[in-house]
Enzyme design. Sequence first.
Site, short mmCIF file in Angstrom:
data_model
loop_
_atom_site.label_atom_id
_atom_site.label_comp_id
_atom_site.label_asym_id
_atom_site.label_seq_id
_atom_site.Cartn_x
_atom_site.Cartn_y
_atom_site.Cartn_z
N ASP A 51 1.36 -6.67 -1.85
CA ASP A 51 2.32 -7.59 -1.23
C ASP A 51 3.29 -6.84 -0.30
O ASP A 51 4.11 -7.47 0.37
CB ASP A 51 3.05 -8.44 -2.27
CG ASP A 51 3.85 -7.64 -3.27
OD1 ASP A 51 3.89 -6.39 -3.17
OD2 ASP A 51 4.45 -8.25 -4.17
N SER A 52 3.14 -5.51 -0.20
CA SER A 52 3.88 -4.77 0.83
C SER A 52 3.48 -5.25 2.23
O SER A 52 4.16 -4.95 3.20
CB SER A 52 3.65 -3.26 0.70
OG SER A 52 2.28 -2.97 0.83
N ASP A 90 -2.73 -8.02 -5.26
CA ASP A 90 -1.41 -8.20 -5.87
C ASP A 90 -1.18 -9.66 -6.21
O ASP A 90 -1.55 -10.54 -5.43
CB ASP A 90 -0.33 -7.79 -4.86
CG ASP A 90 0.43 -6.56 -5.30
OD1 ASP A 90 0.41 -6.21 -6.50
OD2 ASP A 90 1.07 -5.93 -4.43
N LYS A 119 -3.15 -7.14 -9.73
CA LYS A 119 -2.03 -6.26 -10.11
C LYS A 119 -0.79 -7.10 -10.35
O LYS A 119 -0.44 -7.97 -9.55
CB LYS A 119 -1.77 -5.22 -9.01
CG LYS A 119 -0.60 -4.30 -9.35
CD LYS A 119 -0.55 -3.06 -8.48
CE LYS A 119 0.03 -3.25 -7.11
NZ LYS A 119 1.42 -3.78 -7.09
N GLU A 121 3.35 -6.87 -11.48
CA GLU A 121 4.52 -6.01 -11.67
C GLU A 121 5.18 -6.34 -13.01
O GLU A 121 5.27 -7.50 -13.39
CB GLU A 121 5.53 -6.22 -10.54
CG GLU A 121 5.01 -5.72 -9.21
CD GLU A 121 6.07 -5.72 -8.10
OE1 GLU A 121 7.25 -5.94 -8.41
OE2 GLU A 121 5.68 -5.50 -6.95
N GLU A 188 5.35 3.72 -9.84
CA GLU A 188 6.01 3.85 -8.54
C GLU A 188 7.40 4.49 -8.68
O GLU A 188 8.23 4.03 -9.48
CB GLU A 188 6.14 2.48 -7.85
CG GLU A 188 6.80 2.58 -6.47
CD GLU A 188 6.63 1.35 -5.59
OE1 GLU A 188 5.88 0.43 -5.96
OE2 GLU A 188 7.25 1.33 -4.51
O1 KIV Z 1 2.23 -3.81 -2.42
C1 KIV Z 1 2.03 -2.60 -2.46
O2 KIV Z 1 1.77 -1.94 -1.45
C2 KIV Z 1 2.12 -1.94 -3.75
C3 KIV Z 1 2.06 -0.44 -3.74
C4 KIV Z 1 3.41 0.06 -3.41
C5 KIV Z 1 1.57 0.10 -5.01
O3 KIV Z 1 2.28 -2.56 -4.74
#
Ligand code: KIV
Length: 270
Positions: A51-52, A90, A119, A121, A188
């Site tokens: 989600d970055s 994510d 993934k 969090e 992280e």
């Molecule tokens: O969204 C992302 O890029 C991430 C990485 C920082 C692991 O979760």
Amino acid sequence: MSVQPQVRRLTLTDLEKRHRASEKLVMLTCCDASFAALSEAAGVELLLVGDSLGNVVQGQESTLPVSLSDICYHTAAVRRGSKTAMIVADMPFGTSQISPEETFRNAVPLMAAGAQMVKLEGGAEMAETTRFLARRGIPVCGHIGLTPQSVHQLGGFRVQGKSETDAERLLADALALEAAGAAMLVLEALPAALGETITKKLRIPTIGIGAGAQTSGQVLVIYDMLDISPGKKPRFVKNFMAGAESVQAAVATYVREVKAGTFPSAEFSY
Ligand code: KIV
């Protein structure tokens, strides 16, 4: 160490085998078909539709505005562009926090779009959800330490686990997620010593981003390591484009350095 060409898509079993053989795992974020093809041709094993993309593609200030349909769209593009990498998607803000049942419902379109793992969090509070998904056929990657979806709770993008109490809590979170059936864990922005301690206590692989060189693998945001994203980068970002002849050569250098355990050096660690 030489990188063996992969001829079919990496599975969870392959990943576990590489981890048992103490091979470093190489992950990069990815949100389109072209970078997917280029990254895996350079030897990247895991593509994270992170989600970055909210920051680096959408120009948002945080990852909070990213929607489930955004991640589905980019996951499908990455899937079309790649043949061999494992795809991890994510779960964006608000899609995994309410209940295990709702998280499962939200993970379904990501898996249908081509993800092989999702993934989430969060630490021990996500153990029940992790168990629920893992028992129903959805591999889960945990993500602890600096969790950008909680930026307002954390008071900014800061290194986590610096005090003894925080370090103990993060270790307990990691163990709880592993016990719940997580297949992998992103760490992280942690002191390198804590990244190493957590990695040594777990059987599942850890993927570090700013967690030192002793994690089982590494991930970076591709726009950061190619020095495309504007602004100041976190300490753990190395500019692999500096001196590289091409984007693919830069990614190949990242792969080589992660596999050799030379990235991240102390300069890129806390
Ligand atoms: O969204 C992302 O890029 C991430 C990485 C920082 C692991 O979760």
